[in-house]
Design a protein around this motif. Structure first.
Motif, mmCIF file in Angstrom:
data_model
loop_
_atom_site.group_PDB
_atom_site.id
_atom_site.type_symbol
_atom_site.label_atom_id
_atom_site.label_comp_id
_atom_site.label_asym_id
_atom_site.label_seq_id
_atom_site.Cartn_x
_atom_site.Cartn_y
_atom_site.Cartn_z
ATOM 1 N N ILE A 188 0.748 -1.219 -0.091
ATOM 2 C CA ILE A 188 0.059 -0.057 -0.143
ATOM 3 C C ILE A 188 0.842 1.139 0.046
ATOM 4 O O ILE A 188 1.781 1.384 0.946
ATOM 5 N N GLN A 189 0.735 1.938 -0.843
ATOM 6 C CA GLN A 189 1.413 3.337 -1.053
ATOM 7 C C GLN A 189 0.837 4.522 -0.492
ATOM 8 O O GLN A 189 -0.359 4.725 -0.594
ATOM 9 N N ILE A 190 1.351 5.117 0.481
ATOM 10 C CA ILE A 190 0.833 6.181 1.408
ATOM 11 C C ILE A 190 1.821 7.575 0.952
ATOM 12 O O ILE A 190 3.152 7.523 1.234
#
Length: 420
Positions: free
Chosen positions: A234-236
């Protein structure tokens, strides 16, 4: 001072009185009615119709209909009798008292109506809330039932899978036992003799048996293990604040809204500039475009003149003459609402009102008043013509047009006003 309406008509029978009041080309939304048992008032500025009834009426059973340029009242009498006249002759003090009582009664009815409306709205909200809660309860029950069904099906599938695995394992064990039994039957040499006098063939056979058993057990363990879960990432990302203001003092929603409006304005400017890239040097000059639009207007090419004024307005929105001249073009093209908008914009730019811009303001008022009159909004048109007449009181043509519009409002001239 309001204009008193005297050209009304009325008829009657033993139980009912019918009154018809002409509305003088006034919008229905601007008509206000006050009616009590002995008083009737119809107000539609700048006109007023007022009557103190000869006898009492039943206000609750009476009704009013507005349409086709007239207000028609059907008044139910308290007693079945013929009235000698519609109005009764009373002194001014009594009239004042009746007016005050009528206003108080209307106010009381308005308060009561407001309370009734508030109660009805509260009941509707309560009913809506109960209905929503009921629907949500039914939805929860449906979801729970669905979950129970899915859980029961999954449990049954798991039991079936376990039973299948157990049977498979038992079958494999039986197969291994049969292989071992057959091997021992063919080679009845005990395992102990292997250390004494064991041939190389016997040793190889024992190793092969052990290898097969190990492979089958490894395969059985592999079947029992579930499949590995799929991995993911998951890219944040975090965007820094634009305003260097302390968080306790900042107003984040207002700042975000301001940034959004600034971005939209920049995009609009970029779009307009992209449209102007192909123009020549003269076409980038709003004064040159205004002169070109004026020449096209004089030649009768109103649509081309509108296009020229549109381009000039994109380049400079602070020139009131562009909006006023475009309003004149829209009048010729019968785009009356656009003519009103452009005239109003020109008047906004022609502020403050000084003697230097009096001529431009006069033209804008006349053009907007003409558009109003062509839309049969004579009261609004008269206001603009009166303002124009105040700036040029010695203009005979303007005074004649103003008087003609006033006569139209008062209903003495049957034809409509159409100024150019």
């Amino acid at each position: 001072m309001p204009l008193i309406v005297r050209d009304h008509t009325w008829t009657q029978n033993l139980s009912t009185v019918y009154i018809s009041v002409p509305l003088k080309a006034v919008k229905t939304a601007n008509v206000h009615i006050i009616c009590t048992d002995d008083y009737l008032k119809v107000s539609f500025p700048p006109f007023l119709f007022e009557v103190f009834l000869f006898a009492s009426i039943n206000e609750e059973k009476s009704e009013a209909r507005i349409g086709n340029g007239a207000a028609v009242f059907t008044l139910q009498k308290r007693r079945d009798e013929m009235w000698e006249q519609l109005c009764t002759n009373i002194d001014k003090e009594k009239q004042k008292q009746i007016r005050e009582q009528a206003v108080l009664k209307v106010q009381e009815k308005a308060v009561e109506k407001s309370k009734t409306k508030a109660t009805r709205i509260q009941q509707e909200k309560k009913y809506a809330l109960e209905t929503m809660m009921k629907l949500e309860s039914e939805e929860r029950e449906r979801i729970q039932k669905r979950k129970d069904e899915v859980c029961a099906r999954a449990t049954a599938e798991l039991d079936f899978w376990r039973e299948t695995q157990r049977k498979t394992a038992k079958g494999n064990e039986n197969q291994i036992k049969e292989q071992r039994t057959s091997t021992h039957d063919n080679k009845p040499v005990p395992q102990k003799i292997k250390h004494a006098n064991t041939s190389p063939a016997d040793t190889a056979l024992v190793k092969t048996d052990n290898t097969i058993t190990g492979q089958m057990r490894s395969k059985q363990k592999t079947k029992d293990l579930p499949a590995p879960r799929s991995a993911g990432c998951i890219q944040i990302s975090f965007t820094p604040r634009v305003f260097p203001t302390a968080l306790r003092e900042s107003r984040v929603p207002e700042e975000e809204e301001w940034l959004k409006k600034q971005a939209e304005a920049r995009r609009a400017i970029d779009t307009d500039l992209a449209e102007l890239d192909d123009l020549t040097e003269d076409e980038r000059n709003p004064d040159w475009l205004k002169d070109k639009g004026d020449k096209l207007f004089m030649a009768g090419n109103f649509l081309a003149a509108v296009n020229a004024y549109n381009l000039a307005i994109k380049l400079n929105r602070k020139m009131p003459a562009l909006f006023s001249n475009r309003a004149a073009c829209h009048l010729k093209l019968r785009n009356l609402h656009k003519a009103i908008e452009d005239s109003s914009q020109a008047l906004e730019l022609l502020t403050p009102a000084v003697s230097a811009n009096a001529s431009a303001r006069l033209k804008a008022h006349v053009r907007r008043g003409t558009a109003f009159c062509q839309l049969q909004l004579y009261v609004e048109g008269l206001q603009d013509y009166q303002k124009a007449l105040e700036m040029d009181p010695h203009n005979a043509a303007l005074r004649a047009d103003t008087e003609q519009i006033r006569e139209l409002i008062q209903g003495s001239t049957p034809r409509s006003k159409d100024e150019n």
